[in-house]
Design a protein around this motif. Structure first.
Motif, PDB file in Angstrom:
ATOM      1  N   GLN A   1      -0.523  -7.355 -11.459  1.00  0.00           N
ATOM      2  CA  GLN A   1      -1.278  -6.153 -11.103  1.00  0.00           C
ATOM      3  C   GLN A   1      -0.419  -4.896 -11.210  1.00  0.00           C
ATOM      4  N   ALA A   2       0.869  -5.024 -10.860  1.00  0.00           N
ATOM      5  CA  ALA A   2       1.772  -3.876 -10.980  1.00  0.00           C
ATOM      6  C   ALA A   2       1.938  -3.477 -12.439  1.00  0.00           C
ATOM      7  N   ARG A   3       1.998  -4.459 -13.336  1.00  0.00           N
ATOM      8  CA  ARG A   3       2.098  -4.152 -14.763  1.00  0.00           C
ATOM      9  C   ARG A   3       0.908  -3.320 -15.237  1.00  0.00           C
ATOM     10  N   VAL A   4      -0.260  -3.712 -14.785  1.00  0.00           N
ATOM     11  CA  VAL A   4      -1.473  -2.985 -15.185  1.00  0.00           C
ATOM     12  C   VAL A   4      -1.462  -1.581 -14.610  1.00  0.00           C
ATOM     13  N   ALA A   5      -0.923  -1.437 -13.388  1.00  0.00           N
ATOM     14  CA  ALA A   5      -0.934  -0.127 -12.717  1.00  0.00           C
ATOM     15  C   ALA A   5      -0.116   0.912 -13.473  1.00  0.00           C
TER      16      ALA A   5
ATOM     17  N   GLY B   1       8.136  -4.799 -17.163  1.00  0.00           N
ATOM     18  CA  GLY B   1       7.012  -3.867 -17.197  1.00  0.00           C
ATOM     19  C   GLY B   1       6.336  -3.674 -15.857  1.00  0.00           C
ATOM     20  N   ILE B   2       7.051  -3.932 -14.755  1.00  0.00           N
ATOM     21  CA  ILE B   2       6.453  -3.838 -13.424  1.00  0.00           C
ATOM     22  C   ILE B   2       6.208  -2.390 -13.025  1.00  0.00           C
TER      23      ILE B   2
ATOM     24  N   ALA C   1       7.059  -3.465  -6.796  1.00  0.00           N
ATOM     25  CA  ALA C   1       5.732  -3.876  -7.274  1.00  0.00           C
ATOM     26  C   ALA C   1       4.658  -3.571  -6.240  1.00  0.00           C
ATOM     27  N   ILE C   2       4.946  -3.842  -4.977  1.00  0.00           N
ATOM     28  CA  ILE C   2       3.999  -3.535  -3.899  1.00  0.00           C
ATOM     29  C   ILE C   2       3.702  -2.038  -3.863  1.00  0.00           C
ATOM     30  N   THR C   3       4.744  -1.236  -3.985  1.00  0.00           N
ATOM     31  CA  THR C   3       4.587   0.222  -3.946  1.00  0.00           C
ATOM     32  C   THR C   3       3.733   0.710  -5.113  1.00  0.00           C
ATOM     33  N   ALA C   4       3.952   0.134  -6.291  1.00  0.00           N
ATOM     34  CA  ALA C   4       3.154   0.501  -7.459  1.00  0.00           C
ATOM     35  C   ALA C   4       1.685   0.171  -7.245  1.00  0.00           C
ATOM     36  N   LEU C   5       1.427  -0.995  -6.642  1.00  0.00           N
ATOM     37  CA  LEU C   5       0.039  -1.387  -6.413  1.00  0.00           C
ATOM     38  C   LEU C   5      -0.604  -0.515  -5.341  1.00  0.00           C
ATOM     39  N   GLN C   6       0.156  -0.157  -4.309  1.00  0.00           N
ATOM     40  CA  GLN C   6      -0.360   0.781  -3.305  1.00  0.00           C
ATOM     41  C   GLN C   6      -0.751   2.109  -3.939  1.00  0.00           C
TER      42      GLN C   6
END
Length: 531
Positions: free
Chosen positions: A214-218, A243-244, A519-524
């Motif tokens: 999901q982070a990659r997509v973000a 690519g995170i 990764a968590i931060t990117a998804l947030q």
């Protein structure tokens, strides 16, 4: 057991068996390629402590031998200039105990950020006491110093022949192996051929795999104020390679390149390195504008911006980056305070709270709040529960919220229980879409057998995925007790309730911990953007 095989390889092998292949062509053609697992040295890299235990070595300096891994062996007989090429992260340097020049070289390399696995002195010889003291800083940095009575050849041979199987207590390597294998398996094809129960829990490996995908997509940009910290630099390189996220390092470029060279890291071409001194001035006026009501002057802002965490937070406030991760060398307060002052709470949020993702053996659950609010009242506790449920949903965990207390249902009385009961009522009132129950004792919330006795009619008891603690004392104590006593990996704290994502690291964080926090931060950040 999942057997991963290549249909082409099987077909080739059968063809070499002559007549037998004629009876099996249909079977061979139907064998699906579910995964192909590439070779990776890290999968078989033992900890230095494993080498010590296996070969019964003497430990002169333990360093970080419980965490550092042996990636390769460097048997040294050459002079210092001719062996420097091998001083890479994970190198176990095997050298006669009277080669104090090599020990000093290894100590200097360690202080420059090389993260050697250790130095193993052979022949039963030990360094002079003065030389030992001279290298003391390197031992504090994590370099292990070991000794054995065997000669150098015998020692290297025994280390090379050591069993590198997966120890039962090496949880980090077990987790990495699971994640690495999972990342090279065709999950869609696998799921098409198995039945997945709606009640199936999200396992730690699946949680981290989904998080990375999901982070990659973000495609978000995350600023790292501790840009010249070794673990942070390695994590940034990993994030770019996978690519995170796109990372921005706040650090002197010369320092970063020197550190990368020492750790044998290849800096990605798109990794952005910004010298903090070159940009501080541009944020003085915007910072004064944000804090003028608190009496902040230009001189005060200029002084505060000397702190790279404050500088990174201002970059986030100016929408130049999507999130911030810090804490490898800073305290939680150093990371959180600028965010509270400059980013502030999101619309509708009464406060900022936190959650930990607790990676239990068979599932991931959410604990909140274990890091920020000492003694929330009923309204604040309800807000924490709502934020935690939304965070669980964001990361693919179906929220079933247990409002924890020392009693279950109507069995207990008192102000503390009434606070939890009122908070539960407020959550139901404000967010009827959230499945919540309380007060519940922890065992009733987590264990189905206990739930049948204590809360037989609850839709949450025994099935809770989000555990909301009544106060910080209870929450922080419980998460650390579970983490340490049960050997559970915890990811967090993840801050929630801010307008933009800022997350804190443990000062003992490993590289993988930092990668997953990024990764968590990117998804947030995707949630904030859509909100």
């Amino acid at each position: 057991r999942l057997q991963v095989a290549s249909a082409h390889a099987v077909h080739t092998s059968l063809r070499n068996c002559g007549d037998y292949v004629d009876s099996l062509p249909a079977l061979v053609e139907e064998i699906p390629l579910i995964g192909c697992i590439p070779w990776q040295t890290k999968l078989i890299a033992p900890r230095v402590a494993d080498v010590v235990a296996s070969l019964t070595l003497d430990v002169l300096e333990a360093g970080h031998m419980q965490h550092r891994r042996v990636r390769h062996i460097l048997m040294v007989a050459r002079t210092v200039p001719n062996m420097l090429y091998g001083l890479e992260p994970g190198a176990l340097v095997i050298v006669p105990g009277d080669r104090e020049d090599i020990l000093r070289a290894c100590a200097l390399a360690e202080r420059n950020g090389s993260d050697l696995a250790g130095v193993l002195l052979t022949g039963g010889l030990q360094p002079d006491e003065g030389v030992h003291r001279l290298c003391a800083t390197a031992f504090d940095f994590g370099l292990a110093l070991l000794s054995t009575p065997w000669n150098t050849y015998t020692t290297a041979n025994r280390v090379a022949r050591m069993d590198v199987g997966l120890p039962r207590n090496d949880k980090a390597r077990i987790e990495h192996t699971m994640e690495f294998v999972a990342s090279h398996v065709d999950a869609d094809r696998l799921l098409d051929n198995i039945h997945v129960s709606p009640e199936m829990h999200l396992s730690p490996a699946a949680f981290r795999y989904r998080l990375v995908q999901q982070a990659r997509v973000a495609g978000k940009t995350i600023v790292l104020p501790e840009g010249d910290e070794p673990r942070t630099l390695e994590a940034a390189c990993t994030c770019h390679e996978k690519g995170i996220a796109k990372c921005v390092l706040l650090a002197k470029e010369s320092r970063v390149r020197h550190l990368a060279e020492a750790r044998k890291l290849t800096l990605p071409a798109d990794l952005e390195i910004i010298d903090p001194d070159s940009i501080r001035d541009r944020y003085i006026s915007p910072m004064v504008a944000l804090r003028r009501h608190k009496g902040l002057t230009s001189q005060m802002a200029e002084a505060q911006l000397e702190d790279n965490v404050v500088l990174g937070t201002m970059m986030l406030a100016a929408d130049e980056v999507d999130g911030l991760v810090s804490g490898a060398v800073h305290t939680t307060a150093n990371t959180v305070r600028p965010a509270l002052q400059l980013i502030k709470t999101a619309p509708g949020a009464r406060l900022v709270s936190s959650v930990f993702f607790m990676c239990l053996p068979d599932q991931v659950v959410v604990y909140g709040d274990c890091a920020i609010n000492p003694d929330p009242d009923a309204e604040a506790l309800a807000d924490i529960a709502i934020q935690s449920a939304d965070s669980a949903s964001l990361f693919g965990i179906e929220p079933r919220v247990a409002m924890l207390s020392y009693s279950t249902g109507d069995s207990g009385k008192g102000a503390d229980v009434e606070k939890v009961r009122e908070a539960t009522r407020l959550v139901r009132e404000q967010r009827p879409d959230i499945l919540v129950d309380g007060p519940l004792q922890y065992d009733a919330a987590a264990n189905r057998d206990v739930a049948k006795t204590k809360a037989p009619h609850s839709k949450v008891a025994g099935r809770a995925t989000v555990f909301v603690f009544p106060d910080l004392n209870t929450g922080n104590t419980t998460y650390k007790a579970v983490q340490r006593s049960a050997g559970v990996i915890s990811i967090g704290p993840m801050l929630q309730g801010l307008k933009k994502p800022v997350n804190d690291l443990s000062r003992g964080a490993l590289v993988d911990d930092i990668v997953y926090t990024i990764a968590i931060t990117a998804l947030q950040a995707t949630q904030k953007a859509s909100g």
